[in-house]
Write a protein that holds these residues in place. Structure first.
Motif, PDB file in Angstrom:
ATOM      1  N   PHE A   1      -2.975   4.367   3.814  1.00 58.95           N
ATOM      2  CA  PHE A   1      -1.649   4.161   3.235  1.00 58.95           C
ATOM      3  C   PHE A   1      -1.787   3.939   1.737  1.00 58.95           C
ATOM      4  O   PHE A   1      -2.892   3.733   1.229  1.00 58.95           O
ATOM      5  CB  PHE A   1      -0.898   3.007   3.922  1.00 58.95           C
ATOM      6  CG  PHE A   1      -1.570   1.675   3.844  1.00 58.95           C
ATOM      7  CD1 PHE A   1      -1.360   0.823   2.768  1.00 58.95           C
ATOM      8  CD2 PHE A   1      -2.413   1.252   4.864  1.00 58.95           C
ATOM      9  CE1 PHE A   1      -1.979  -0.405   2.699  1.00 58.95           C
ATOM     10  CE2 PHE A   1      -3.032   0.019   4.804  1.00 58.95           C
ATOM     11  CZ  PHE A   1      -2.818  -0.813   3.720  1.00 58.95           C
TER      12      PHE A   1
ATOM     13  N   THR B   1       5.659   2.285  -1.547  1.00 60.12           N
ATOM     14  CA  THR B   1       4.611   2.386  -0.538  1.00 60.12           C
ATOM     15  C   THR B   1       4.786   3.697   0.218  1.00 60.12           C
ATOM     16  O   THR B   1       5.882   4.266   0.248  1.00 60.12           O
ATOM     17  CB  THR B   1       4.656   1.210   0.463  1.00 60.12           C
ATOM     18  OG1 THR B   1       5.927   1.204   1.111  1.00 60.12           O
ATOM     19  CG2 THR B   1       4.414  -0.114  -0.232  1.00 60.12           C
TER      20      THR B   1
ATOM     21  N   ASN C   1       3.295   5.641   3.973  1.00 59.52           N
ATOM     22  CA  ASN C   1       2.488   5.761   5.176  1.00 59.52           C
ATOM     23  C   ASN C   1       2.182   4.422   5.854  1.00 59.52           C
ATOM     24  O   ASN C   1       1.332   4.372   6.721  1.00 59.52           O
ATOM     25  CB  ASN C   1       1.182   6.506   4.854  1.00 59.52           C
ATOM     26  CG  ASN C   1       0.704   7.336   6.013  1.00 59.52           C
ATOM     27  OD1 ASN C   1       1.501   7.751   6.848  1.00 59.52           O
ATOM     28  ND2 ASN C   1      -0.585   7.580   6.064  1.00 59.52           N
ATOM     29  N   LEU C   2       2.837   3.344   5.467  1.00 59.12           N
ATOM     30  CA  LEU C   2       2.596   2.055   6.125  1.00 59.12           C
ATOM     31  C   LEU C   2       3.116   2.058   7.562  1.00 59.12           C
ATOM     32  O   LEU C   2       2.561   1.377   8.423  1.00 59.12           O
ATOM     33  CB  LEU C   2       3.248   0.918   5.337  1.00 59.12           C
ATOM     34  CG  LEU C   2       2.433   0.349   4.191  1.00 59.12           C
ATOM     35  CD1 LEU C   2       3.261  -0.615   3.364  1.00 59.12           C
ATOM     36  CD2 LEU C   2       1.181  -0.337   4.677  1.00 59.12           C
TER      37      LEU C   2
END
Length: 184
Positions: free
Chosen positions: A7, A172, A174-175
């Motif tokens: 991520f 952010t 892809n968390l």
């Protein structure tokens, strides 16, 4: 996107200003500290601002407006990045002494975040060392990343003296594929 196996955290912003008493000219240095599973993939990890002269009529008497932009890649949230700030007092042309340190964990949630962190500095362990430090310079940490770690910090004596204002713009990616819900 979910097949990437990592991520991303993008942190942009600025060190805006500082409230600290007993100083006329200061500047700050910043560095980042992060865990072993993290990698800084873009940006300058350390920086030094210009010297700021005191303006007593402002809410923050010392203004820096010093920008930073960092991008991280990670496989594990352990060791989430910190912004470590050291503020120095310009006593003379050749003498700069520590005025305070701050450690700010970069925000987890996307968006704009205004953070005001307390400044602290180490103090001498006895009166004699404190007296000598007036001539040789104040006690300071040789490795500023020390303040982001909990190991052995409990034996350090510090005093509080002011605050510093930092603005973060966080993104952010892809968390969610790691099971975290932060609306990225």
């Amino acid at each position: 996107m979910s097949g990437e196996g990592c991520f991303y955290l993008m942190a942009m912003g600025q060190i805006e200003g500082c409230k600290i008493s007993g100083h006329d000219q200061i500047y700050c240095k910043y560095t980042t500290n992060f865990g072993a599973d993290w990698q800084c993939i873009k940006g300058v990890q350390t920086g030094i601002s210009q010297t700021s002269c005191k303006n007593p009529s402002d809410t923050y008497p010392f203004l820096f407006n010093y920008p930073f932009s960092l991008s991280f890649k990670a496989w594990n949230p352990t060791g989430w990045p910190h912004l470590v700030i050291a503020v120095y007092d310009v006593v003379s042309d050749d003498k700069h002494v520590i005025a305070g340190y701050a450690s700010i964990r970069m925000p987890v949630f996307p968006g704009r975040h205004v953070v005001e962190a307390e400044l602290f500095r180490p103090i001498a362990s006895n009166w004699f060392t404190e007296f000598v430090s007036h001539f040789t310079g104040r006690a300071e940490y040789h490795d500023t990343n020390f303040i982001t770690e909990s190991k052995k910090r409990e034996v350090t004596r510090v005093t509080s003296n002011g605050s510093i204002k930092v603005v973060f713009n966080i993104m952010t990616r892809n968390l969610k594929s790691f099971g975290y819900s932060v609306n990225d």
